[in-house]
Motif scaffolding. Structure first.
Motif, PDB file in Angstrom:
ATOM      1  N   LYS A  83       0.682  -1.162   0.006  1.00 57.82           N
ATOM      2  CA  LYS A  83      -0.034   0.107   0.177  1.00 57.82           C
ATOM      3  C   LYS A  83       0.708   1.197   0.056  1.00 57.82           C
ATOM      4  O   LYS A  83       0.685   2.157  -0.877  1.00 57.82           O
ATOM      5  CB  LYS A  83      -0.902   0.015   1.173  1.00 57.82           C
ATOM      6  N   SER A  84       1.583   1.218   0.966  1.00 56.76           N
ATOM      7  CA  SER A  84       2.657   2.459   1.045  1.00 56.76           C
ATOM      8  C   SER A  84       3.495   2.408  -0.159  1.00 56.76           C
ATOM      9  O   SER A  84       3.764   3.541  -0.781  1.00 56.76           O
ATOM     10  CB  SER A  84       3.691   2.539   2.258  1.00 56.76           C
ATOM     11  N   ALA A  85       4.182   1.321  -0.848  1.00 50.75           N
ATOM     12  CA  ALA A  85       4.783   1.233  -1.940  1.00 50.75           C
ATOM     13  C   ALA A  85       3.997   2.156  -3.172  1.00 50.75           C
ATOM     14  O   ALA A  85       4.726   2.706  -3.952  1.00 50.75           O
ATOM     15  CB  ALA A  85       5.543  -0.131  -2.403  1.00 50.75           C
ATOM     16  N   ASN A  86       3.098   1.439  -3.392  1.00 55.67           N
ATOM     17  CA  ASN A  86       1.984   2.029  -4.282  1.00 55.67           C
ATOM     18  C   ASN A  86       1.881   3.494  -4.359  1.00 55.67           C
ATOM     19  O   ASN A  86       1.845   4.151  -5.309  1.00 55.67           O
ATOM     20  CB  ASN A  86       0.673   1.100  -4.650  1.00 55.67           C
ATOM     21  N   PHE A  87       1.582   3.864  -3.196  1.00 56.70           N
ATOM     22  CA  PHE A  87       1.166   5.438  -2.872  1.00 56.70           C
ATOM     23  C   PHE A  87       2.225   6.209  -3.432  1.00 56.70           C
ATOM     24  O   PHE A  87       2.365   7.152  -4.342  1.00 56.70           O
ATOM     25  CB  PHE A  87       1.032   5.612  -1.478  1.00 56.70           C
ATOM     26  N   LEU A  88       3.566   5.699  -2.889  1.00 53.99           N
ATOM     27  CA  LEU A  88       4.604   6.553  -2.926  1.00 53.99           C
ATOM     28  C   LEU A  88       5.130   6.456  -4.503  1.00 53.99           C
ATOM     29  O   LEU A  88       5.698   7.416  -5.045  1.00 53.99           O
ATOM     30  CB  LEU A  88       5.962   6.193  -2.294  1.00 53.99           C
TER      31      LEU A  88
END
Length: 222
Positions: free
Chosen positions: A191-196
């Protein structure tokens, strides 16, 4: 979590913008001072372009040998309680070094394409070398400078290896978007990887759009 995202994005932009301005200034100054000294120019260009031929990890290790606590320069700075490593300044240094060749070579190409007649006429009219640089050279190579700054910004924003070794991957202190994505993927936080990933792609597209707009506007004025 949102505050952490803000810190990561803000730090990445801060490092990228500051390093881009630094390499733009350095490139123009170096071209100005080295243009008449070919031997010294060749030596400087070797050091400037060396980062293109070695891996980021090797560059990071070289910087540790120079700026680390026991390094050539780092040991001297440490006497004054100045520690470059594991600070956001380390991120600026690494980003500047890896992006300098892109900026310098763009400025060099622009200067090389200029007709020397402009400078000769300006000198005959009593202009100093600095006035020629300020009033003639820089305005005529604006597109080269702009292209170099865009490429330098992009290279600085995506820098990872050398920054990781010199600045570390400290959340809230030295962690950039690239390092945050690496940490997120490593820990399984998609989730964090995709957002960034989305953030860095949006920034990249915006920068390219701005460049294309300014470039097309410049062409219309010719």
């Amino acid at each position: 979590m949102s505050f952490l995202y803000f810190d990561i994005i803000f730090l990445t932009l801060k490092i990228s913008i500051i390093s881009t301005l630094i390499v733009a200034f350095i490139s123009i100054i170096l071209i100005y001072f080295l243009e008449k000294n070919q031997k010294l120019k060749n030596i400087f260009e070797t050091f400037i372009n060396i980062s293109l031929f070695i891996s980021p990890s090797v560059l990071g290790y070289l910087l540790i040998l120079i700026l680390g606590k026991n390094g050539v320069i780092g040991s001297f700075l440490y006497k004054f309680n100045i520690n470059i490593m594991f600070s956001w300044w380390a991120g600026i240094i690494t980003a500047s070094i890896v992006s300098l060749p892109l900026m310098y070579n763009n400025v060099k190409t622009g200067v090389s394409s200029l007709d020397p007649l402009y400078s000769e006429i300006a000198k005959q009219l009593g202009a100093t070398d600095f006035q020629i640089l300020q009033k003639i050279t820089i305005p005529l190579i604006k597109r080269n400078i702009l292209a170099g700054m865009i490429l330098s910004f992009g290279r600085a924003m995506g820098e990872f290896g050398a920054t990781l070794m010199l600045a570390g991957n400290i959340p809230g202190k030295t962690q950039t978007i690239s390092m945050a994505i690496y940490s997120a993927v490593e820990s399984g936080d998609s989730k964090s990887a995709n957002f960034l990933l989305g953030v860095i792609l949006i920034i990249s597209f915006l920068v390219i759009l701005i460049y294309n707009y300014l470039f097309s506007k410049e062409r219309k004025n010719i």
